[in-house]
Design an enzyme around this catalytic site. Structure first.
Site, PDB file in Angstrom:
ATOM      1  N   GLU A 103       0.843  -1.197   0.000  1.00  0.00           N
ATOM      2  CA  GLU A 103       0.000   0.000   0.000  1.00  0.00           C
ATOM      3  C   GLU A 103       0.878   1.247   0.000  1.00  0.00           C
ATOM      4  OE1 GLU A 103      -2.431   1.592  -0.679  1.00  0.00           O
ATOM      5  OE2 GLU A 103      -3.923   1.863   0.906  1.00  0.00           O
ATOM      6  N   ASP A 104       0.323   2.348  -0.479  1.00  0.00           N
ATOM      7  CA  ASP A 104       1.093   3.600  -0.469  1.00  0.00           C
ATOM      8  C   ASP A 104       1.127   4.236   0.920  1.00  0.00           C
ATOM      9  OD1 ASP A 104      -1.608   4.270  -0.579  1.00  0.00           O
ATOM     10  OD2 ASP A 104      -1.422   5.693  -2.232  1.00  0.00           O
ATOM     11  N   ASP A 107      -3.460   5.775   6.516  1.00  0.00           N
ATOM     12  CA  ASP A 107      -3.913   7.059   7.043  1.00  0.00           C
ATOM     13  C   ASP A 107      -4.887   6.767   8.186  1.00  0.00           C
ATOM     14  OD1 ASP A 107      -4.199   9.927   6.908  1.00  0.00           O
ATOM     15  OD2 ASP A 107      -6.013   9.678   5.731  1.00  0.00           O
ATOM     16  N   PHE A 156      -0.662  16.345   3.826  1.00  0.00           N
ATOM     17  CA  PHE A 156      -1.146  15.713   2.604  1.00  0.00           C
ATOM     18  C   PHE A 156       0.020  15.625   1.632  1.00  0.00           C
ATOM     19  CE2 PHE A 156      -3.476  14.894  -1.249  1.00  0.00           C
ATOM     20  CZ  PHE A 156      -4.454  14.029  -0.795  1.00  0.00           C
ATOM     21  N   ARG A 169       1.257  12.072  -9.510  1.00  0.00           N
ATOM     22  CA  ARG A 169       1.715  10.705  -9.242  1.00  0.00           C
ATOM     23  C   ARG A 169       3.115  10.467  -9.800  1.00  0.00           C
ATOM     24  NH1 ARG A 169      -2.612   7.385  -7.463  1.00  0.00           N
ATOM     25  NH2 ARG A 169      -4.636   7.928  -8.312  1.00  0.00           N
TER      26      ARG A 169
END
Ligand code: IMP
Ligand code: MG
Length: 180
Positions: A103-104, A107, A156, A169
């Site tokens: 996963e990136d 959060d 963010f 991206r």
């Protein structure tokens, strides 16, 4: 979504070099953990993990296959929703298999928590998780990835596969969004 029209700049937070060095360390640990596997299924969560998984698998000296799963949690902006939907499921079965979910960012934790529960119900032999980034201060469900690249504050971020309303991206580094 008006938010994505607001002008912003991106301040570098983690360099491409630092990411590459960390992936080398993590891949050594993953190789050790899965040393006895005959073939590891590396599952990338679309779309944010596409660059991370590409770099990670090239450092893994293991027999692997790659599969992808897409879950929705964020809409087009910055707000996470608690409801996780599976938009695209795995192509392959994972029962009895060794699986690594990539996963990136973790959060709130809802996405990976949901995906892990779903994949565990398919009874893999071993299932572990890796996330490039972790924002522990944002957590809403008790979830910890087995491996984390970098812990970051509540900012963010974009780049290295990660987007803001589908943009940025393709940045080779991780940067934080700052509205101007
Ligand atoms: P969670 O379900 O709240 O843990 O959300 C995780 C997902 O939200 C990640 O896979 C990202 O797609 C997205 N996300 C969380 N933080 C950020 C960020 O800082 N920038 C871009 N996307 C993010
Ligand atoms: Mg995501």
């Amino acid at each position: 979504m008006g938010a994505e029209q607001k002008p912003y700049v991106i301040d570098q937070m983690i360099s491409a070099k630092a990411i590459a060095a960390r992936i080398e360390e993590l891949s050594a640990e993953i190789e050790e953990e899965y040393a006895d596997t005959n073939k590891l299924v590396v599952v990338g969560l679309l779309r944010g993990s596409f660059i991370f998984i590409a770099d990670l698998v090239r450092e893994l000296d293991l027999a692997i296959e790659v599969d992808f799963l897409e879950a929705s949690s964020y809409g087009s902006g910055m707000e996470s929703s608690r409801e996780v939907k599976i938009l695209k499921d795995l192509r392959g079965a994972i029962e009895g298999r060794d699986v690594l979910v990539v996963e990136d960012i973790v959060d709130t934790g809802h996405t990976l928590n949901h995906v892990v529960n779903l994949l565990r119900s398919r009874q893999p032999r071993k299932l572990k998780t890796i996330a490039l980034l972790d924002k522990p201060s944002r957590r809403e469900v008790d979830f910890r990835a087995d491996w984390i690249g970098f812990e970051i504050p509540d900012e963010f971020v974009v780049g290295y596969g990660i987007d803001y309303a589908q943009r940025n991206r393709n940045l080779p580094f991780i940067g934080k969004v700052r509205f101007t």
